[in-house]
Design an enzyme around this catalytic site. Structure first.
Site, short mmCIF file in Angstrom:
data_model
loop_
_atom_site.label_atom_id
_atom_site.label_comp_id
_atom_site.label_asym_id
_atom_site.label_seq_id
_atom_site.Cartn_x
_atom_site.Cartn_y
_atom_site.Cartn_z
N GLU A 1 0.85 -1.19 0.00
CA GLU A 1 0.00 0.00 0.00
C GLU A 1 0.89 1.24 0.00
O GLU A 1 1.84 1.29 0.78
CB GLU A 1 -0.92 0.03 1.23
N GLY B 1 3.60 2.32 10.94
CA GLY B 1 3.37 1.47 12.10
C GLY B 1 3.14 0.02 11.74
O GLY B 1 3.79 -0.88 12.25
N ALA B 2 2.20 -0.21 10.82
CA ALA B 2 1.85 -1.59 10.48
C ALA B 2 0.99 -1.59 9.23
O ALA B 2 0.56 -0.54 8.76
CB ALA B 2 1.08 -2.23 11.63
N MET B 3 0.75 -2.80 8.69
CA MET B 3 0.00 -2.91 7.45
C MET B 3 -0.93 -4.12 7.49
O MET B 3 -0.52 -5.22 7.85
CB MET B 3 0.99 -3.01 6.28
N GLU B 4 -2.17 -3.88 7.04
CA GLU B 4 -3.26 -4.85 7.21
C GLU B 4 -3.36 -5.90 6.12
O GLU B 4 -4.47 -6.39 5.85
CB GLU B 4 -4.58 -4.07 7.30
N ASN B 5 -2.28 -6.30 5.44
CA ASN B 5 -2.36 -7.30 4.38
C ASN B 5 -3.24 -8.48 4.80
O ASN B 5 -3.14 -8.96 5.93
CB ASN B 5 -0.96 -7.84 4.08
N HIS C 1 -6.36 -2.07 15.27
CA HIS C 1 -6.60 -1.32 14.03
C HIS C 1 -6.38 -2.21 12.81
O HIS C 1 -7.25 -2.30 11.93
CB HIS C 1 -5.67 -0.10 14.00
N GLU C 2 -5.24 -2.87 12.75
CA GLU C 2 -4.94 -3.69 11.57
C GLU C 2 -5.92 -4.86 11.49
O GLU C 2 -6.38 -5.22 10.41
CB GLU C 2 -3.49 -4.19 11.58
N HIS D 1 -9.24 -3.80 10.11
CA HIS D 1 -9.22 -3.58 8.66
C HIS D 1 -9.69 -4.83 7.90
O HIS D 1 -10.08 -4.71 6.73
CB HIS D 1 -7.80 -3.26 8.19
N1 B3K Z 1 -2.96 1.04 5.65
C1 B3K Z 1 -1.66 1.18 6.23
C2 B3K Z 1 -0.95 2.43 5.83
C3 B3K Z 1 -0.30 2.37 4.51
C4 B3K Z 1 0.52 3.62 4.28
C5 B3K Z 1 1.07 3.67 2.90
N2 B3K Z 1 1.92 4.82 2.73
C6 B3K Z 1 -1.68 1.07 7.72
C7 B3K Z 1 -2.96 1.42 8.36
O1 B3K Z 1 -3.50 2.49 8.24
O2 B3K Z 1 -3.49 0.57 9.00
ZN ZN Z 2 -5.41 1.82 8.82
#
Ligand code: B3K
Ligand code: ZN
Length: 852
Positions: free
Chosen positions: A122, A254-258, A290-291, A294
């Protein structure tokens, strides 16, 4: 100089992709510098789109081979992607590309962190992995095969066949490419499990480098709590057999919701009492939630295009705030959120980077993961919930989940479910998404004694923002309660829905003039302008039944006193000192709340208040006024501070829960006061005897403030030099707590420390980001702070444009300051802009900040 200005992309130009994807199969042959990616993608014409070119995004890829339905083809290739002729019927596109993860310091796409392979897609990172329609409205199920010599190889979805040298994964849920993830490395897992309400058994893992296993249990507990909470509150269940979380050291955010494979900055997941503070624990719990949330708000329902980013981010921030409020204290969480909103979002909304919650154009989407999209986006959800009521809110959410499951949706879709459930026209509400800027709400009051009638008149006005000269009236839910002269609540909270430029609300049947408590719970993200006396503020501080407004009254009292000191050298305000003392002594109040009540407006907030009042803020004078108030407060409340420090220190075994952390917060705030009187004796004792990082770090901060921290600083380094995350704290603390005239030198010296590593975003932020967190130091009249930051932004840009661009916002307030400072800053901005090959990310940010 650079090439022509990079092009903007506009919301109004959206068109659907002319093809749909039924299936994606990817094979990765991992190698640090020569990874091969084979793709096999089944396309068919999109019946709902106008016919158009077959264009696939792709950046920095070496194309080895491309085939359509098995026949080799020679596509047209540019820096942005490939185009080729395709049949007007379903077809299979295959490609093999080579990429170089080891050279990828931008940390976007597939890259290496400490010997481990990791991805971040993302917003637009997948195009650095292979050729693909890298846009959120193109969704497909993915099958992934990873070949390599890493012990652990993960991707999205459920595990399939695996053996020596390979692992296969299948994700049945159609998803956009930005949710793709791959991780491979020497990892160990802290395991857990969860059974969903429907009886699905889910294996949970937190994957970390060997040695970090002991720092995972808290994250695992937070994950389980989040899964349960989302079932109970939103009726949302998890939908795969596994849920994996991986910690990586080098990460831009911080983190990513893959999907099924969340990737976390190690700072946002690893925690032990010895190495993480209470605040770290709380943040980890919130980010895990939060993640996880998502999975529904973002993954099952995603965004049609990146302009709709707040659809998933605002809603998910709102949901994680609700979760934290339920796990901890609602009042404390609301106050913390408002402090952060004002510090980051109000600041953004008042400057050159102001933009609507749903922007209408961008050059680089990564520059729009902002406080406005996230935090103001969450405030809009909160207002909507207030306006329609809880019952209708959850009904609308149920409808949103059923109607849009599997969709790439828009803000229009979102508002429509509320309109359908409530019958309410939300056209005016929608302006909150479209117009930037923080509305100012002036309030006047009148009391008619003979009629027993009290009238509140509100007047709203939103100042212009870049590109939006005129603003229209918003719908503003203002929560109001009334207190009688003896402090009793004579009217419980009601919502005054302000929709006009000027509008009055009356309250009948009052036997005496009431004291109004306005904007309870901070029911709308506005600036309330209300002329009132110190006595009334102290009264609200003592009696308001709304904890937010109780805190707010104290904050306003402190702010007005500080502004008077800054403007005219007035002595610290006695009314404030007495009122805050009374609050501290009230043992019926939550210690965490009392600790927050001891917080003072930040230097930045005071600078903004002065600027809005037409004054030119002097950062040094602001710093001196705050120091003066802190000294006076310590002297005035010495006995209280000593009692609270002794009583709330918490000797029981460490728990990161709300109760203990609230107590420690109060004890540490008290220690801050004591340190001003004993030159650091108590702080040194706490530092020496500390059994957890919360105590140790608070003591070290106090010692640094008292200019007595040298010995503790080196002891701390010796103790923790092997722990990257703790050493980040060590870097940051000494810069944030440096005296204004030494901050830039301290930061400059630390950039020469052997542990400084510009490629690690956490360390870079702990050093150069910390400088911007010391406003009087950063804005020191010498201009050294500006120069140092600009030097490093220019150096970091070719390495990591995303982090560079984000950190440019340190300069966003430059127009507030005097002409000397403005000249110093604009010279640095010009110098950055003149850099050869400056990234699109940084060019956009600096140009917007610089203005025309
Ligand atoms: N969705 C990601 C953030 C991605 C940022 C890309 N530059 C984390 C979050 O909001 O949960
Ligand atoms: Zn988010």
């Amino acid at each position: 100089m650079k090439d022509a200005a990079p092009a903007s992309i506009h919301l109004k130009d959206y068109t659907p992709f002319p093809y749909l994807i039924d299936e994606v199969a990817l094979t990765f042959r991992l190698d640090p510098s020569h990874t091969r990616v084979q793709s096999r993608i089944r396309f068919r014409p999109n019946p709902e789109a106008a016919p158009g070119d077959f264009f696939l995004h792709g950046e920095g890829l070496t194309l080895l081979e491309a085939r359509i339905d098995g026949t080799p083809v020679q596509p047209d290739i540019t820096e942005a992607g490939l185009t080729c002729d395709v049949p007007d019927a379903p077809f299979t596109f295959e490609a093999e590309v080579e990429i170089d993860p080891a050279a990828n310091t931008a940390l976007e796409g597939l890259y290496m962190s400490n010997g481990m392979y990791c991805t971040q897609c993302e917003a637009e990172g997948f195009r650095k992995i292979t050729y693909y329609p890298d846009r959120p409205d193109v969704m497909a199920p993915f099958s992934v095969r990873i070949e390599g010599d890493m012990p652990v190889m993960l991707s999205n979805g459920n595990p399939g066949a695996h053996g020596a040298g390979f692992a296969e994964w299948h994700d049945p849920w159609p998803k956009p490419a930005y949710l793709f993830a791959l991780v491979a490395g020497d990892l160990v897992s802290h395991r857990g499990e969860f059974t969903t309400r429907a009886g699905r058994h889910v294996d949970l893992n937190v994957w970390v480098r060997p040695g970090d296993e002991g720092k995972c249990p808290f994250a695992m507990e937070a994950l389980i709590k989040s899964m349960k909470w989302d079932e109970e509150v939103y009726g949302r269940e998890y939908d795969l057999d596994v849920f994996n979380i991986v910690a990586v050291d080098d990460f831009n955010m911080g983190a990513m919701e893959n999907k099924g494979l969340n990737i976390f900055n190690s700072a946002a997941v690893l925690a032990s009492p010895e190495t993480a503070t209470d605040a770290n624990f709380e943040r980890i719990e919130a980010i895990i939630a939060h993640e996880y949330f998502h999975n529904w708000t973002g993954n099952r329902i995603t965004c049609r295009d990146w302009f709709q980013l707040c659809l998933k981010e605002g809603l998910t921030v709102f949901r994680d705030s609700q979760f934290t409020a339920d796990m901890r204290s609602g009042a404390v969480k609301r106050i913390q959120d408002v402090i952060a909103l004002r510090a980051r979002q109000f600041r953004e909304d008042a400057g050159p980077l102001a933009h609507p919650v749903r922007p209408e154009s961008f050059v680089e989407i990564n520059n729009f993961y902002t406080a406005t999209v996230y935090e103001k986006g969450a405030e809009l959800i909160g207002m909507l919930k207030t306006l329609v009521g809880d019952e209708a809110y959850y009904k609308a959410l149920d409808l949103y989940f059923t109607r849009h499951d599997g969709d790439a949706a828009t803000i229009e879709d979102w508002l429509e479910v509320f309109e359908d459930v409530t019958g309410r026209d939300l056209a005016q509400f929608k302006r909150w998404y479209q117009e930037a800027g923080t509305p100012r709400l002036r309030v006047e009051e009148a009391y008619d004694e003979t009629e027993g009638r009290f009238t509140l008149t509100f007047e709203q006005h939103t100042p212009p923002t870049p590109g939006q000269e005129t603003k229209t009236p918003r719908v503003i839910p203002v929560a109001v309660g009334l207190l009688g002269p003896n402090g009793d609540e004579v009217r419980k909270t009601v919502i005054c829905e302000v929709t006009e430029p000027r509008q009055s609300f009356t309250f009948e049947g009052l036997s005496a003039r009431p004291v109004p408590s306005i904007l309870r719970g901070f029911s709308a993200p506005v600036i309330l302008d209300r002329e009132t006396s110190n006595a009334e503020r102290a009264f609200l501080m003592a009696h308001d039944t709304d904890p937010f407004n109780r805190w707010e009254a104290g904050r306003a009292l402190a702010r007005d006193g500080l502004l008077a000191t800054i403007r005219s050298g007035a002595a610290p305000d006695r009314a404030y000192l007495d009122a805050v003392g009374a609050l501290l002594r009230d043992d019926g109040l939550d210690p965490a709340f009392r600790a927050l009540a001891l917080g003072l407006p930040s230097q930045d907030e005071l600078a903004q208040s002065l600027h809005e009042a037409g004054d030119t803020p002097d950062p040094q004078a602001i710093w001196t006024a705050l120091e003066g108030l802190r000294d006076a407060r310590a002297a005035h409340l010495e006995a209280d501070a000593r009692r609270l420090h002794a009583e709330f220190r918490v000797d029981a075994p460490y728990r990161p829960d709300a109760e203990q952390s609230g107590a420690r917060a109060l004890a540490n705030a008290a220690l801050g006061m004591i340190t001003r009187l004993d030159r650091g004796m108590a702080a040194q004792a706490q530092f020496d005897g500390a059994t957890n990082m919360t105590q140790q770090l608070a003591a070290l901060s106090c010692l640094l403030d008292a200019d007595a921290g040298d010995a503790a600083l080196s002891a701390f380094y010796d103790q923790w030099q092997a722990d990257r995350l703790v050493i980040d704290k060590w870097f940051m603390l000494q810069i944030v707590h440096a005296r204004p005239d030494r901050a830039a030198d301290t930061a400059a010296r630390l950039t020469g420390h052997p542990d400084f590593d510009m490629k690690n975003p956490n360390r870079f932020r702990a050093t150069l980001g910390a400088l911007a967190m010391n406003p009087a130091g950063f804005h020191h009249a010498s201009g050294k702070g500006y120069e140092l930051l600009a030097d490093w932004l220019v150096r970091l840009d070719p390495v990591n444009p995303q982090t560079t661009a984000r950190m440019c916002s340190a300069f966003e307030t430059w127009r507030r300051y005097d002409s000397d400072r403005q000249a110093l800053i604009s010279a640095q901005l010009d110098r950055i802009l003149a850099t050869d090959g400056l990234s699109r990310d940084t060019t956009e940010m600096v140009s917007r900040i610089r203005g025309s």
